[in-house]
Design a protein around this motif. Structure first.
Motif, short mmCIF file in Angstrom:
data_model
loop_
_atom_site.label_atom_id
_atom_site.label_comp_id
_atom_site.label_asym_id
_atom_site.label_seq_id
_atom_site.Cartn_x
_atom_site.Cartn_y
_atom_site.Cartn_z
N LYS A 45 0.91 -1.28 0.05
CA LYS A 45 -0.05 -0.12 -0.04
C LYS A 45 0.90 1.23 -0.03
N LEU A 46 2.05 1.22 0.35
CA LEU A 46 3.09 2.15 0.61
C LEU A 46 4.07 2.05 -0.47
N ALA A 47 4.86 3.22 -0.82
CA ALA A 47 5.82 3.17 -1.82
C ALA A 47 6.93 3.16 -0.69
N GLY A 48 8.09 2.46 -1.27
CA GLY A 48 9.35 2.60 -0.21
C GLY A 48 10.13 1.34 -0.44
N GLN A 49 11.27 1.26 0.46
CA GLN A 49 12.05 0.22 0.42
C GLN A 49 11.63 -1.02 1.01
N LEU A 50 11.45 -2.26 0.62
CA LEU A 50 10.92 -3.48 1.01
C LEU A 50 12.15 -4.04 2.18
N VAL A 51 11.83 -3.79 3.43
CA VAL A 51 13.09 -4.14 4.48
C VAL A 51 12.94 -5.45 4.87
N VAL A 66 1.60 -11.15 9.36
CA VAL A 66 2.32 -10.08 8.48
C VAL A 66 3.17 -10.89 7.71
N ILE A 67 3.23 -10.45 6.36
CA ILE A 67 4.25 -11.29 5.28
C ILE A 67 5.41 -10.41 4.93
N ALA A 68 5.25 -9.03 5.15
CA ALA A 68 6.28 -8.21 4.61
C ALA A 68 6.07 -6.89 5.46
N ALA A 69 7.36 -6.03 5.03
CA ALA A 69 7.32 -4.74 5.73
C ALA A 69 7.89 -3.89 5.00
N VAL A 70 7.43 -2.51 4.79
CA VAL A 70 7.82 -1.42 4.05
C VAL A 70 8.58 -0.57 4.84
N ASP A 71 9.59 0.10 4.61
CA ASP A 71 10.24 0.93 5.43
C ASP A 71 9.50 2.15 5.87
N SER A 72 9.05 2.22 7.05
CA SER A 72 8.45 3.37 7.78
C SER A 72 9.00 4.26 8.69
N SER A 73 10.19 4.39 8.37
CA SER A 73 11.11 5.35 9.50
C SER A 73 10.73 6.63 9.29
N ASP A 170 -0.66 7.37 11.51
CA ASP A 170 -1.08 5.76 12.25
C ASP A 170 -1.35 4.64 11.29
N ALA A 171 -2.32 5.38 10.20
CA ALA A 171 -3.04 4.15 9.17
C ALA A 171 -1.89 4.01 8.33
N GLN A 172 -0.94 5.03 7.97
CA GLN A 172 0.30 4.72 6.99
C GLN A 172 1.34 3.81 7.61
N VAL A 173 1.51 3.89 8.92
CA VAL A 173 2.33 3.13 9.71
C VAL A 173 1.89 1.51 9.71
N ARG A 174 0.53 1.43 9.77
CA ARG A 174 -0.14 0.01 9.83
C ARG A 174 0.03 -0.36 8.59
N ASP A 175 -0.13 0.58 7.26
CA ASP A 175 -0.27 0.09 5.94
C ASP A 175 1.25 -0.46 5.51
N ALA A 176 2.41 0.01 6.38
CA ALA A 176 3.67 -0.48 5.93
C ALA A 176 3.71 -1.91 6.24
N LEU A 177 3.16 -2.55 7.10
CA LEU A 177 3.16 -3.91 7.21
C LEU A 177 2.18 -4.57 6.59
N GLU A 195 14.39 -4.34 -2.17
CA GLU A 195 13.91 -3.72 -3.21
C GLU A 195 13.02 -2.66 -2.89
N MET A 196 13.05 -1.69 -4.03
CA MET A 196 12.05 -0.75 -3.84
C MET A 196 10.61 -0.97 -4.47
N VAL A 197 9.47 -0.89 -3.81
CA VAL A 197 8.33 -1.12 -4.35
C VAL A 197 7.18 -0.02 -4.42
N ALA A 198 6.54 -0.15 -5.33
CA ALA A 198 5.54 0.98 -5.46
C ALA A 198 4.15 0.59 -4.95
N PRO A 199 3.18 1.47 -4.61
CA PRO A 199 1.71 1.32 -4.21
C PRO A 199 1.03 0.45 -5.26
N GLY A 200 0.75 -0.58 -4.83
CA GLY A 200 -0.10 -1.55 -5.67
C GLY A 200 0.67 -2.54 -6.38
N ALA A 201 2.22 -2.49 -6.37
CA ALA A 201 2.95 -3.42 -7.04
C ALA A 201 2.83 -4.78 -6.55
#
Length: 260
Positions: A45-51, A66-73, A170-177, A195-201
């Protein structure tokens, strides 16, 4: 079970179907088809690095896992800024309420003074200048009270804005998971950690193997042996000793060539 009239019997998997109940008993026919399951492609749901990517192909997952996490720092830092802004706003609200209380007291004093001087002026006991001064003080006190109320209302609206921004963060932080939308097995993985991921990728695909179906291609002469809703027992060439119960849920309204 889905049935399609076919013009050939070449198959991905050969299946032997036996009517278990209905108009005809113990009818058997041989068809071709492919075993399928409901599949869901999971995206970020978020763009960023798949950590982190916590699953691999073949892993079993449960719904909500939880199966993946996007960087939310950066989002975490923005949230810390909002927390500090809310604390500052809290102090400003305390001062604004005190200022409004003081302005309200000053207004009441000015109003009472003006009413006393006006009453005296009406009886001729107070000069016009004193009445004018009391009226000016009354109007000024009212203006200060209105300003204090507006300042307090503006701070309260700012508080609502900060709360809305906090909820959004808070919703965006949750969406990072990234969570599994259903229970099943990971059948495909398209990215790796880092890898870098885009929303919906698409990140991976999950298949629900608890309920599967096979689209069977039958020669047209065999169609008279099947009907919609019929209960059937299915045997496959891969597991000839096992019998799988099933039900015919769809019959194609037109003939098709059996895929090669």
């Amino acid at each position: 079970m889905r049935l399609v009239p076919g013009c050939a019997c070449l198959v991905w998997a050969m299946v032997l179907l036996m009517a278990a109940c209905g108009r005809q008993k113990d009818d058997k026919w041989l068809g071709s088809g492919s075993l399928e399951a409901r599949q869901v492609t999971v995206g970020a749901k978020l763009a960023g690095q798949l950590v982190a990517l916590f699953v691999d192909e073949g892993d079993t997952v449960v719904a909500g896992e939880v199966i993946a996490a996007v960087d939310s720092s950066k989002l975490v830092l923005q949230r810390a800024q909002l927390v500090a802004a809310r604390r500052e706003l809290g102090h400003n609200l305390v001062n604004a309420r005190r200022a409004m209380e003081l302005a309200s007291e000053q207004y009441e004093n000015a109003r009472r003074q003006y009413e006393r001087v006006r009453a005296l002026a009406e009886r001729g006991s107070a000069p016009q200048q004193q009445l004018d001064n009391a009226q000016i003080a009354h109007v000024a006190a009212r203006t200060q009270l209105d300003a204090a109320k507006n300042a307090l209302a503006a701070l309260e609206e700012r508080g609502k804005q900060l709360e809305a921004q906090m909820e959004l963060l808070d919703a965006q932080v949750r969406d990072a998971l990234v969570r599994a939308p259903l229970a099943g097995v990971v059948v495909a993985k398209y990215v790796e950690s880092g890898e870098m991921v885009a929303p919906g990728a698409p990140l991976l695909t999950i298949a629900d193997l608890h309920e599967m179906w096979v689209k069977v291609y039958l020669p047209e002469p065999e169609l008279g042996k099947v009907w919609l809703g019929a209960q059937v027992d299915v045997r496959t060439d891969a597991f000839p000793a096992e019998v799988f119960p099933g039900r015919i849920t769809w019959v194609s309204p037109k003939a098709e060539f059996t895929p090669k």
